[in-house]
Design an enzyme around this catalytic site. Sequence first.
Site, PDB file in Angstrom:
ATOM      1  N   ASP A 188       1.226  -0.942   0.554  1.00 36.01           N
ATOM      2  CA  ASP A 188      -0.265   0.049  -0.154  1.00 36.01           C
ATOM      3  C   ASP A 188       0.652   1.627  -0.049  1.00 36.01           C
ATOM      4  O   ASP A 188       1.910   1.018  -0.847  1.00 36.01           O
ATOM      5  CB  ASP A 188      -1.011  -0.273   1.441  1.00 36.01           C
ATOM      6  CG  ASP A 188      -0.326   0.497   2.512  1.00 36.01           C
ATOM      7  OD1 ASP A 188       0.638   0.133   3.039  1.00 36.01           O
ATOM      8  OD2 ASP A 188      -1.312   0.420   3.581  1.00 36.01           O
ATOM      9  N   CYS A 209       2.720  -3.370   3.911  1.00 33.51           N
ATOM     10  CA  CYS A 209       2.452  -2.350   4.484  1.00 33.51           C
ATOM     11  C   CYS A 209       2.938  -1.930   5.298  1.00 33.51           C
ATOM     12  O   CYS A 209       3.330  -2.229   5.685  1.00 33.51           O
ATOM     13  CB  CYS A 209       0.499  -1.995   4.889  1.00 33.51           C
ATOM     14  SG  CYS A 209      -0.061  -3.758   6.185  1.00 33.51           S
ATOM     15  N   THR A 214       2.434  -2.096   9.189  1.00 38.74           N
ATOM     16  CA  THR A 214       2.437  -2.436  10.274  1.00 38.74           C
ATOM     17  C   THR A 214       2.940  -4.308   9.463  1.00 38.74           C
ATOM     18  O   THR A 214       3.190  -5.168  10.049  1.00 38.74           O
ATOM     19  CB  THR A 214       1.475  -3.087  11.005  1.00 38.74           C
ATOM     20  OG1 THR A 214       0.561  -3.276  10.305  1.00 38.74           O
ATOM     21  CG2 THR A 214       1.767  -1.898  11.877  1.00 38.74           C
ATOM     22  N   GLY A 215       2.303  -4.489   8.403  1.00 37.55           N
ATOM     23  CA  GLY A 215       1.712  -6.215   7.518  1.00 37.55           C
ATOM     24  C   GLY A 215       1.106  -6.809   7.734  1.00 37.55           C
ATOM     25  O   GLY A 215       0.974  -7.958   8.186  1.00 37.55           O
ATOM     26  N   HIS A 255       7.557 -25.430   8.273  1.00 33.35           N
ATOM     27  CA  HIS A 255       6.730 -25.690   9.815  1.00 33.35           C
ATOM     28  C   HIS A 255       4.446 -25.305   8.872  1.00 33.35           C
ATOM     29  O   HIS A 255       4.617 -26.460   8.908  1.00 33.35           O
ATOM     30  CB  HIS A 255       6.600 -25.627  10.850  1.00 33.35           C
ATOM     31  CG  HIS A 255       8.022 -25.470  11.239  1.00 33.35           C
ATOM     32  ND1 HIS A 255       7.419 -25.813  12.911  1.00 33.35           N
ATOM     33  CD2 HIS A 255       8.721 -25.956  11.176  1.00 33.35           C
ATOM     34  CE1 HIS A 255       8.814 -25.930  13.517  1.00 33.35           C
ATOM     35  NE2 HIS A 255       9.291 -25.980  12.561  1.00 33.35           N
ATOM     36  N   HIS A 270       4.301 -31.829  10.015  1.00 33.79           N
ATOM     37  CA  HIS A 270       4.063 -30.751   9.777  1.00 33.79           C
ATOM     38  C   HIS A 270       2.850 -30.603   8.351  1.00 33.79           C
ATOM     39  O   HIS A 270       1.639 -29.731   8.323  1.00 33.79           O
ATOM     40  CB  HIS A 270       5.034 -29.801   9.360  1.00 33.79           C
ATOM     41  CG  HIS A 270       5.878 -29.357  10.075  1.00 33.79           C
ATOM     42  ND1 HIS A 270       4.800 -28.936  10.911  1.00 33.79           N
ATOM     43  CD2 HIS A 270       7.106 -29.704  10.266  1.00 33.79           C
ATOM     44  CE1 HIS A 270       6.292 -28.855  12.137  1.00 33.79           C
ATOM     45  NE2 HIS A 270       8.137 -29.042  11.371  1.00 33.79           N
TER      46      HIS A 270
HETATM   47  C1  RB5 Z   1      -1.529   2.747   6.217  1.00 34.79           C
HETATM   48  O1  RB5 Z   1      -1.576   3.668   6.895  1.00 34.79           O
HETATM   49  C2  RB5 Z   1      -1.862   1.287   7.576  1.00 34.79           C
HETATM   50  O2  RB5 Z   1      -2.853   1.495   8.285  1.00 34.79           O
HETATM   51  C3  RB5 Z   1      -1.811  -0.164   6.738  1.00 34.79           C
HETATM   52  O3  RB5 Z   1      -0.346  -0.016   6.076  1.00 34.79           O
HETATM   53  C4  RB5 Z   1      -0.700  -1.104   7.514  1.00 34.79           C
HETATM   54  O4  RB5 Z   1       0.194  -0.446   8.467  1.00 34.79           O
HETATM   55  C5  RB5 Z   1      -2.225  -1.645   8.034  1.00 34.79           C
HETATM   56  O5  RB5 Z   1      -2.253  -3.128   8.602  1.00 34.79           O
END
Ligand code: RB5
Length: 145
Positions: free
Chosen positions: A7, A64, A66-67, A97, A133
Site C-alpha cells: 500500500d 503495508c 505494519t504488515g 513448519h 507439519h
Molecule cells: C496505512 O496507514 C496502514 O494502516 C497500513 O499500511 C497497514 O499498517 C495496515 O495494517
Amino acid sequence: MLAIACDHAAVEFKQEIIAHLKKRGIACKDFGAFDAGSVDYPDYARPVAEGVASGAFEKGILICGTGIGMSIAANKVAGIRCALCSDTFSARATREHNDANVLALGARVLGIGLALDIVDIFVDTPFSNDERHIRRIDKIEGNCR
Ligand code: RB5
C-alpha cells in the site's frame, strides 16, 4: 515468478525488495501500489493472494505499514498461508513448519536490511515435508485426518 504488492506506506520499501530479488535473478509481478497516494490494502492483498492460490505464482510478498492488514486480508483467501514476519527465525520456521506461501512485512516496523534477510529466507527455505507439519496444514485447510 513472485507476486508482490504494497500500500502507500511501503512503495519505496517494495521497490528495494524487487531490486534485490532481481539481482538474485528472481522476477516479480508488481500489483502496485505505485505511488504514495492513500489506498486500501485489501485491494492489493487480494490479487496477490488469488494469484498464489490459483497457482499462477509460487509465492507472494505483501507490504503495508505494519504488515498486519495485508496478512489478515491475504489469509481470507482459501489456500493462502500468509505469515507476518519481523525476524529471520520466524521466516525460516514458517516455511519449514507452515509452508507459508505469502510473506507479509511491515515497512514501518522493519529496516530494509532485516527485511531483505527475511525475504531471502522466505524464498530459499523449503517446506520440511515432515508428516506432522503436513497433518497440521491439512487441518488448517479443513481436511482433518
Ligand atoms: C496505512 O496507514 C496502514 O494502516 C497500513 O499500511 C497497514 O499498517 C495496515 O495494517
